[in-house]
Write a protein that holds these residues in place. Structure first.
Motif, PDB file in Angstrom:
ATOM      1  N   PRO A  87       5.950  90.152  50.896  1.00  0.00           N
ATOM      2  CA  PRO A  87       4.860  90.879  50.243  1.00  0.00           C
ATOM      3  C   PRO A  87       4.286  90.017  49.112  1.00  0.00           C
ATOM      4  O   PRO A  87       5.002  89.222  48.494  1.00  0.00           O
ATOM      5  N   ALA A  88       3.015  90.177  48.836  1.00  0.00           N
ATOM      6  CA  ALA A  88       2.337  89.339  47.836  1.00  0.00           C
ATOM      7  C   ALA A  88       3.023  89.397  46.475  1.00  0.00           C
ATOM      8  O   ALA A  88       3.151  88.376  45.795  1.00  0.00           O
ATOM      9  N   ALA A  89       3.483  90.564  46.064  1.00  0.00           N
ATOM     10  CA  ALA A  89       4.136  90.701  44.753  1.00  0.00           C
ATOM     11  C   ALA A  89       5.435  89.904  44.705  1.00  0.00           C
ATOM     12  O   ALA A  89       5.733  89.254  43.693  1.00  0.00           O
ATOM     13  N   ASP A  90       6.194  89.930  45.790  1.00  0.00           N
ATOM     14  CA  ASP A  90       7.441  89.170  45.839  1.00  0.00           C
ATOM     15  C   ASP A  90       7.162  87.671  45.854  1.00  0.00           C
ATOM     16  O   ASP A  90       7.846  86.895  45.188  1.00  0.00           O
ATOM     17  N   GLU A  91       6.148  87.263  46.617  1.00  0.00           N
ATOM     18  CA  GLU A  91       5.789  85.846  46.667  1.00  0.00           C
ATOM     19  C   GLU A  91       5.345  85.368  45.282  1.00  0.00           C
ATOM     20  O   GLU A  91       5.741  84.291  44.826  1.00  0.00           O
ATOM     21  N   ARG A  92       4.569  86.169  44.605  1.00  0.00           N
ATOM     22  CA  ARG A  92       4.084  85.802  43.263  1.00  0.00           C
ATOM     23  C   ARG A  92       5.256  85.680  42.281  1.00  0.00           C
ATOM     24  O   ARG A  92       5.304  84.749  41.483  1.00  0.00           O
ATOM     25  N   ARG A  93       6.188  86.643  42.350  1.00  0.00           N
ATOM     26  CA  ARG A  93       7.358  86.616  41.465  1.00  0.00           C
ATOM     27  C   ARG A  93       8.190  85.366  41.728  1.00  0.00           C
ATOM     28  O   ARG A  93       8.570  84.663  40.785  1.00  0.00           O
ATOM     29  N   LEU A  94       8.452  85.065  42.982  1.00  0.00           N
ATOM     30  CA  LEU A  94       9.223  83.872  43.320  1.00  0.00           C
ATOM     31  C   LEU A  94       8.488  82.609  42.877  1.00  0.00           C
ATOM     32  O   LEU A  94       9.104  81.669  42.365  1.00  0.00           O
ATOM     33  N   PHE A  95       7.176  82.586  43.057  1.00  0.00           N
ATOM     34  CA  PHE A  95       6.384  81.431  42.637  1.00  0.00           C
ATOM     35  C   PHE A  95       6.502  81.205  41.129  1.00  0.00           C
ATOM     36  O   PHE A  95       6.737  80.084  40.675  1.00  0.00           O
TER      37      PHE A  95
ATOM     38  N   THR B  11       9.069  80.440  50.866  1.00  0.00           N
ATOM     39  CA  THR B  11       9.310  81.040  52.182  1.00  0.00           C
ATOM     40  C   THR B  11      10.804  81.068  52.490  1.00  0.00           C
ATOM     41  O   THR B  11      11.338  82.075  52.955  1.00  0.00           O
ATOM     42  N   HIS B  12      11.488  79.974  52.193  1.00  0.00           N
ATOM     43  CA  HIS B  12      12.938  79.909  52.412  1.00  0.00           C
ATOM     44  C   HIS B  12      13.658  80.946  51.552  1.00  0.00           C
ATOM     45  O   HIS B  12      14.525  81.669  52.046  1.00  0.00           O
ATOM     46  N   LEU B  13      13.291  81.028  50.289  1.00  0.00           N
ATOM     47  CA  LEU B  13      13.919  82.008  49.404  1.00  0.00           C
ATOM     48  C   LEU B  13      13.676  83.430  49.897  1.00  0.00           C
ATOM     49  O   LEU B  13      14.555  84.280  49.808  1.00  0.00           O
ATOM     50  N   GLY B  14      12.486  83.675  50.428  1.00  0.00           N
ATOM     51  CA  GLY B  14      12.172  84.999  50.952  1.00  0.00           C
ATOM     52  C   GLY B  14      13.022  85.387  52.137  1.00  0.00           C
ATOM     53  O   GLY B  14      13.245  86.575  52.388  1.00  0.00           O
ATOM     54  N   THR B  15      13.536  84.396  52.863  1.00  0.00           N
ATOM     55  CA  THR B  15      14.379  84.708  54.020  1.00  0.00           C
ATOM     56  C   THR B  15      15.843  84.886  53.638  1.00  0.00           C
ATOM     57  O   THR B  15      16.596  85.460  54.411  1.00  0.00           O
ATOM     58  N   VAL B  16      16.234  84.386  52.470  1.00  0.00           N
ATOM     59  CA  VAL B  16      17.650  84.454  52.109  1.00  0.00           C
ATOM     60  C   VAL B  16      17.941  85.349  50.910  1.00  0.00           C
ATOM     61  O   VAL B  16      19.084  85.495  50.511  1.00  0.00           O
ATOM     62  N   THR B  17      16.912  85.937  50.308  1.00  0.00           N
ATOM     63  CA  THR B  17      17.126  86.837  49.171  1.00  0.00           C
ATOM     64  C   THR B  17      16.520  88.192  49.476  1.00  0.00           C
ATOM     65  O   THR B  17      15.649  88.339  50.313  1.00  0.00           O
ATOM     66  N   THR B  18      16.987  89.196  48.755  1.00  0.00           N
ATOM     67  CA  THR B  18      16.448  90.536  48.881  1.00  0.00           C
ATOM     68  C   THR B  18      15.247  90.667  47.958  1.00  0.00           C
ATOM     69  O   THR B  18      15.069  89.845  47.062  1.00  0.00           O
ATOM     70  N   PRO B  19      14.434  91.722  48.089  1.00  0.00           N
ATOM     71  CA  PRO B  19      13.298  91.890  47.200  1.00  0.00           C
ATOM     72  C   PRO B  19      13.691  91.941  45.735  1.00  0.00           C
ATOM     73  O   PRO B  19      12.933  91.592  44.871  1.00  0.00           O
TER      74      PRO B  19
END
Length: 91
Positions: A3-11, A78-86
């Motif tokens: 989700p955009a919010a999760d991608e932004r937070r990780l970024f 993208t990698h972090l999104g596959t191995v971490t929870t929201p």
């Protein structure tokens, strides 16, 4: 896909981590499509430090074979999104 919010937070978290790990790099220089090597100057030593910092922050293991395949900031996210929870914790 994250989700955009999760991608932004990780970024944003990754921007801070890169700025703290890579010498003479500011958060403003880190873009989503920045190449670690070509744009941000991440050499082999800095990559090791970055991987260690990512493992520590997100409590995950990143095998060096995988780390070497992550060439851009977006690929790391993208990698972090596959191995971490929201919530940002290891799954």
């Amino acid at each position: 896909m994250l989700p955009a919010a999760d991608e932004r937070r990780l970024f944003e978290e990754l921007q801070e981590l890169l700025a703290a790990t890579v010498e003479d790099l500011s958060t403003q220089e880190v873009r989503l499509d920045s190449s670690l090597k070509d744009d941000l100057g991440v050499d082999s030593l800095a990559l090791l430090e970055l991987v260690a910092a990512i493992e520590d922050k997100w409590q995950i293991q990143v095998p060096m074979e995988e780390a070497e395949q992550l060439g851009t900031v977006r690929q790391i996210i993208t990698h972090l999104g596959t191995v971490t929870t929201p919530a940002g914790e290891a799954s």
